[in-house]
Design a protein around this motif. Structure first.
Motif, PDB file in Angstrom:
ATOM      1  N   TYR A  51       0.832  -1.210   0.000  1.00 39.23           N
ATOM      2  CA  TYR A  51       0.000   0.000   0.000  1.00 39.23           C
ATOM      3  C   TYR A  51       0.861   1.252   0.000  1.00 39.23           C
ATOM      4  CZ  TYR A  51      -3.260   3.592   1.590  1.00 39.23           C
ATOM      5  OH  TYR A  51      -3.997   4.742   1.697  1.00 39.23           O
ATOM      6  N   TYR A  52       1.932   1.267   0.792  1.00 39.75           N
ATOM      7  CA  TYR A  52       2.749   2.476   0.897  1.00 39.75           C
ATOM      8  C   TYR A  52       3.611   2.683  -0.346  1.00 39.75           C
ATOM      9  CZ  TYR A  52       0.937   2.542   5.537  1.00 39.75           C
ATOM     10  OH  TYR A  52       0.061   2.571   6.594  1.00 39.75           O
ATOM     11  N   GLN A  53       3.772   1.631  -1.118  1.00 36.95           N
ATOM     12  CA  GLN A  53       4.445   1.739  -2.415  1.00 36.95           C
ATOM     13  C   GLN A  53       3.584   2.565  -3.369  1.00 36.95           C
ATOM     14  OE1 GLN A  53       5.517  -2.113  -3.839  1.00 36.95           O
ATOM     15  NE2 GLN A  53       6.518  -1.375  -5.700  1.00 36.95           N
ATOM     16  N   ILE A  54       2.279   2.248  -3.452  1.00 43.53           N
ATOM     17  CA  ILE A  54       1.412   3.001  -4.353  1.00 43.53           C
ATOM     18  C   ILE A  54       1.085   4.378  -3.777  1.00 43.53           C
ATOM     19  CG2 ILE A  54       0.442   0.917  -5.386  1.00 43.53           C
ATOM     20  CD1 ILE A  54      -2.100   1.406  -3.731  1.00 43.53           C
ATOM     21  N   LEU A  55       1.067   4.497  -2.449  1.00 45.71           N
ATOM     22  CA  LEU A  55       0.835   5.800  -1.829  1.00 45.71           C
ATOM     23  C   LEU A  55       1.970   6.757  -2.166  1.00 45.71           C
ATOM     24  CD1 LEU A  55      -0.734   7.662   0.077  1.00 45.71           C
ATOM     25  CD2 LEU A  55       0.437   6.576   1.993  1.00 45.71           C
ATOM     26  N   THR A  56       3.198   6.268  -2.077  1.00 40.71           N
ATOM     27  CA  THR A  56       4.361   7.098  -2.436  1.00 40.71           C
ATOM     28  C   THR A  56       4.327   7.470  -3.907  1.00 40.71           C
ATOM     29  OG1 THR A  56       5.690   5.980  -0.735  1.00 40.71           O
ATOM     30  CG2 THR A  56       6.883   7.225  -2.424  1.00 40.71           C
ATOM     31  N   ALA A  57       4.024   6.482  -4.770  1.00 41.11           N
ATOM     32  CA  ALA A  57       3.981   6.748  -6.214  1.00 41.11           C
ATOM     33  C   ALA A  57       2.903   7.774  -6.548  1.00 41.11           C
ATOM     34  CB  ALA A  57       3.730   5.449  -6.971  1.00 41.11           C
ATOM     35  N   HIS A  58       1.735   7.658  -5.924  1.00 38.55           N
ATOM     36  CA  HIS A  58       0.644   8.595  -6.177  1.00 38.55           C
ATOM     37  C   HIS A  58       1.050  10.013  -5.811  1.00 38.55           C
ATOM     38  CE1 HIS A  58      -3.427  10.211  -6.354  1.00 38.55           C
ATOM     39  NE2 HIS A  58      -3.300  10.647  -5.109  1.00 38.55           N
ATOM     40  N   GLY A  59       1.611  10.196  -4.621  1.00 37.08           N
ATOM     41  CA  GLY A  59       1.995  11.530  -4.167  1.00 37.08           C
ATOM     42  C   GLY A  59       3.080  12.148  -5.019  1.00 37.08           C
ATOM     43  N   VAL A  60       4.111  11.367  -5.338  1.00 38.81           N
ATOM     44  CA  VAL A  60       5.239  11.896  -6.105  1.00 38.81           C
ATOM     45  C   VAL A  60       4.827  12.190  -7.551  1.00 38.81           C
ATOM     46  CG1 VAL A  60       7.527  11.353  -7.025  1.00 38.81           C
ATOM     47  CG2 VAL A  60       6.989  10.822  -4.644  1.00 38.81           C
ATOM     48  N   LEU A  61       4.096  11.265  -8.170  1.00 35.73           N
ATOM     49  CA  LEU A  61       3.730  11.438  -9.573  1.00 35.73           C
ATOM     50  C   LEU A  61       2.787  12.620  -9.790  1.00 35.73           C
ATOM     51  CD1 LEU A  61       3.270   7.724 -10.698  1.00 35.73           C
ATOM     52  CD2 LEU A  61       4.944   9.331 -11.607  1.00 35.73           C
ATOM     53  N   LEU A  62       1.797  12.774  -8.913  1.00 35.28           N
ATOM     54  CA  LEU A  62       0.828  13.845  -9.107  1.00 35.28           C
ATOM     55  C   LEU A  62       1.239  15.132  -8.410  1.00 35.28           C
ATOM     56  CD1 LEU A  62      -2.612  11.987  -8.916  1.00 35.28           C
ATOM     57  CD2 LEU A  62      -1.152  12.471 -10.878  1.00 35.28           C
ATOM     58  N   GLY A  63       1.789  15.028  -7.200  1.00 33.99           N
ATOM     59  CA  GLY A  63       2.143  16.232  -6.455  1.00 33.99           C
ATOM     60  C   GLY A  63       3.418  16.888  -6.917  1.00 33.99           C
ATOM     61  N   LEU A  64       4.302  16.123  -7.545  1.00 32.99           N
ATOM     62  CA  LEU A  64       5.595  16.687  -7.950  1.00 32.99           C
ATOM     63  C   LEU A  64       5.811  16.614  -9.454  1.00 32.99           C
ATOM     64  CD1 LEU A  64       8.077  17.991  -6.621  1.00 32.99           C
ATOM     65  CD2 LEU A  64       9.153  15.744  -6.574  1.00 32.99           C
ATOM     66  N   VAL A  65       5.643  15.429 -10.036  1.00 34.31           N
ATOM     67  CA  VAL A  65       5.969  15.254 -11.458  1.00 34.31           C
ATOM     68  C   VAL A  65       4.940  15.955 -12.345  1.00 34.31           C
ATOM     69  CG1 VAL A  65       6.394  13.590 -13.307  1.00 34.31           C
ATOM     70  CG2 VAL A  65       7.173  13.094 -10.975  1.00 34.31           C
ATOM     71  N   LEU A  66       3.664  15.617 -12.198  1.00 30.19           N
ATOM     72  CA  LEU A  66       2.622  16.241 -13.020  1.00 30.19           C
ATOM     73  C   LEU A  66       2.683  17.760 -12.915  1.00 30.19           C
ATOM     74  CD1 LEU A  66      -0.103  16.527 -14.568  1.00 30.19           C
ATOM     75  CD2 LEU A  66      -1.247  16.093 -12.382  1.00 30.19           C
ATOM     76  N   THR A  67       2.658  18.265 -11.703  1.00 29.37           N
ATOM     77  CA  THR A  67       2.592  19.710 -11.512  1.00 29.37           C
ATOM     78  C   THR A  67       3.828  20.423 -12.037  1.00 29.37           C
ATOM     79  OG1 THR A  67       3.433  19.393  -9.251  1.00 29.37           O
ATOM     80  CG2 THR A  67       1.040  19.558  -9.532  1.00 29.37           C
ATOM     81  N   THR A  68       5.012  19.943 -11.668  1.00 29.93           N
ATOM     82  CA  THR A  68       6.246  20.656 -12.022  1.00 29.93           C
ATOM     83  C   THR A  68       6.469  20.666 -13.528  1.00 29.93           C
ATOM     84  OG1 THR A  68       7.201  19.992  -9.899  1.00 29.93           O
ATOM     85  CG2 THR A  68       8.708  20.872 -11.556  1.00 29.93           C
ATOM     86  N   TYR A  69       6.285  19.526 -14.175  1.00 34.64           N
ATOM     87  CA  TYR A  69       6.495  19.477 -15.625  1.00 34.64           C
ATOM     88  C   TYR A  69       5.466  20.346 -16.351  1.00 34.64           C
ATOM     89  CZ  TYR A  69      10.073  15.814 -15.550  1.00 34.64           C
ATOM     90  OH  TYR A  69      11.233  15.114 -15.363  1.00 34.64           O
TER      91      TYR A  69
END
Length: 550
Positions: A51-69
């Motif tokens: 669960y914490y694997q997908i929780l980390t991926a969700h936060g990083v991908l949407l909170g950092l990668v999607l927004t910053t790019y």
């Protein structure tokens, strides 16, 4: 002085960033869907995925990668449109892109391999593989290069047009990149000086409170880094789309300057429950946090003044009949407008989060997660979607068709409904004490946990609706980028309602505003940071934690 079109090399640069953003949207959205299904208690992750694997991926991908790019790609477009880009600047921009992608792949790979289950905030004593931290540092340095490219673009324009007021879009971009540059110094410092040596085994312990303080020095300004590009579109793009004009250049610039001053020295309001920080300094930063409401209220006033003036200009009179004059069937307006409306309860929730007493009620509950989904995942993301409907055709040389516009309206309502269900249930469940960052299985069989079940099922329903919205948005993106008819789409840039308005020259005094921001940061952090280090537990430079996950 505003260019009529985007040069093809600049368009290729911007669309490269946008491609990565939409890949992150799909993958991060999938991780979010899986989270809500797991929390409902009706779904078990396959293949040994944690669960914490997908929780980390969700936060990083949407909170950092999607927004910053998306933000950097969008801002490059605004700069190209308003002040231009030289060949040398474009070269450095691609270097920035390359470094960011390499860093993203390094960190993302470690998350997918289950070697970086440290959540979005990567708090110690949770420890990731060194490659995760090195990739994160590389990503941040890549963004710094983009900052200096934008600074160079405006400086070059000022040399070409000495004494003239800088274009509003370029002014806003530079403010936002200043916020990013100054705030990421904190997260870069903790990653490079603490986490990388610790993960490599070079040191056995790190100061936990220092690392958390440096993270939140960055973590809260990050919210405004997300938000200000939406404000850029609201101020400079939306008025053109609705057939209106920019209400006031001076108010727009003042709002952005105030964000620069008050968005950074406020990280302690995320640490109100933590020992080791003097309550006086927490109070100071809470006061500074509430100051950020001023530029938000200025923006709300400016935008609704623009809407009302435009509606009345079209002949709609009465107290609220001017609303009929707005283009509700144009997704380029509808999506950002719903985002604006969502920011009303989102902003109110932010005031609760920042209030010392009220924060004690909702701190570390899923209320906070619901708040993020109102502000970032609704206000910001819906505005980004609204931008995409004209930006992607501009960059790819295609047209926004009536069919795509209708699909966009459907997607907008799907997103609004899904987010209302999911975020609303998160807020209510948080008031009932449900923790954030936790899977359903961790709650045990307590009676209180049983009371949360219905809200978790509602979150799964809302999350499923949102994922349908993500699939539809990805489809729309592919159509706009590759399938719609070739043509020239308008880059909507609004004119001023009063072209003779005299903007105070002091707004262009960058040394003054950066200096004031630096002073506020020093006042808010110097003494408490010294206290944190001097008053660490006896016999250690900080709180001792063993190496490895805990």
């Amino acid at each position: 002085m505003i260019s009529k079109r985007i040069e093809k090399p600049d368009a290729r640069l911007s669309i490269g960033f946008i491609y990565i953003a939409f890949i992150a949207l799909f993958l991060g959205g999938l991780m979010g869907l899986l989270q809500t299904l797991v929390r409902s208690g009706e779904f078990t992750l396959p293949f040994g995925i944690g669960y914490y694997q997908i929780l980390t991926a969700h936060g990083v991908l949407l909170g950092l990668v999607l927004t910053t790019y998306f933000i950097i790609g969008f801002q490059y477009t605004l700069m190209s449109k308003s002040v231009g880009m030289s060949e040398k600047q474009r070269k450095w921009a691609w270097i920035s892109f390359t470094m960011m992608v390499i860093g993203t792949l390094m960190s993302g790979t470690m998350i997918l391999l289950g070697k970086a289950n440290v959540l979005y905030t990567f708090y110690a004593p949770l420890q990731a593989h060194p490659i995760f931290y090195i990739g994160l540092a590389l990503f941040v340095v890549g963004t710094w290069i983009s900052c200096f490219v934008n600074f160079s673009q405006l400086r070059q324009w000022k040399k070409k047009y000495p004494g003239e007021k800088s274009p509003l879009m370029a002014f806003m971009v530079v403010i936002n990149m200043l916020i990013w540059l100054i705030s990421t110094l904190g997260v870069a410092a903790t990653v490079v000086l603490q986490y990388i040596p610790w993960s490599l085994g070079m040191v056995e312990e790190i100061d936990i409170l220092v690392s958390r303080t440096l993270f939140w020095y960055f973590g809260h300004p990050l919210v405004y880094f997300w938000l200000l590009p939406a404000y850029m579109a609201w101020y400079t793009i939306i008025p053109k789309i609705i057939g209106g004009k920019i209400f006031s250049d001076s108010l727009a610039r003042l709002a952005f300057i105030l964000f620069l001053l008050f968005s950074i020295p406020v990280g302690f309001h995320h640490q109100l429950t933590e020992p080791g920080i003097d309550p006086f300094w927490k109070y100071i930063q809470v006061v500074l946090t509430f100051m950020v409401t001023i530029p938000s209220l200025i923006t709300a006033f400016s935008m609704f003044a623009t809407f009302e003036m435009t509606g009345r200009k079209k002949g709609y009179t009465g107290l609220f009949r001017w609303l009929k004059g707005l283009p509700w069937k144009d997704v380029r307006f509808l999506a950002p407008f719903i985002g604006m409306v969502a920011f009303i309860p989102g902003g109110a929730g932010g005031l609760i989060n920042a209030s010392n007493q009220l924060n004690g009620v909702i701190h570390n509950t899923i209320w906070v997660t619901g708040h993020f989904h109102l502000t970032v995942a609704t206000t910001v993301v819906l505005t980004f979607f609204g931008i995409s409907y004209w930006l992607i055709p501009v960059l790819t040389g295609r047209k926004l068709t009536k069919q795509i516009n209708k699909l966009g309206i459907i997607q907008t309502f799907i997103w609004a409904v899904g987010m209302t269900i999911m975020s609303g249930s998160m807020h209510i469940e948080g008031l009932l004490g449900a923790p954030r960052r936790s899977a359903f299985s961790n709650y045990g069989g307590t009676q209180q946990a049983q009371e949360w079940v219905g809200y978790q099922i509602a979150q799964a329903i809302g999350g499923s609706i949102l994922f349908i919205g993500i699939l539809l948005m990805v489809y729309i993106f592919i159509k706009l980028a590759f399938r719609t008819p070739k043509g020239e789409e308008e880059f909507p840039v609004a004119e001023y309602a009063d072209p003779t308005e005299r903007t105070p020259k002091v707004f262009e005094n960058w040394r003054l505003w950066i200096g004031i921001a630096a002073v506020l940061i020093l006042i808010a952090y110097t003494i408490p940071f010294i206290d944190i280090i001097q008053n660490a537990p006896p016999g250690s430079p900080g709180f001792k934690w063993p190496i490895g996950n805990t």
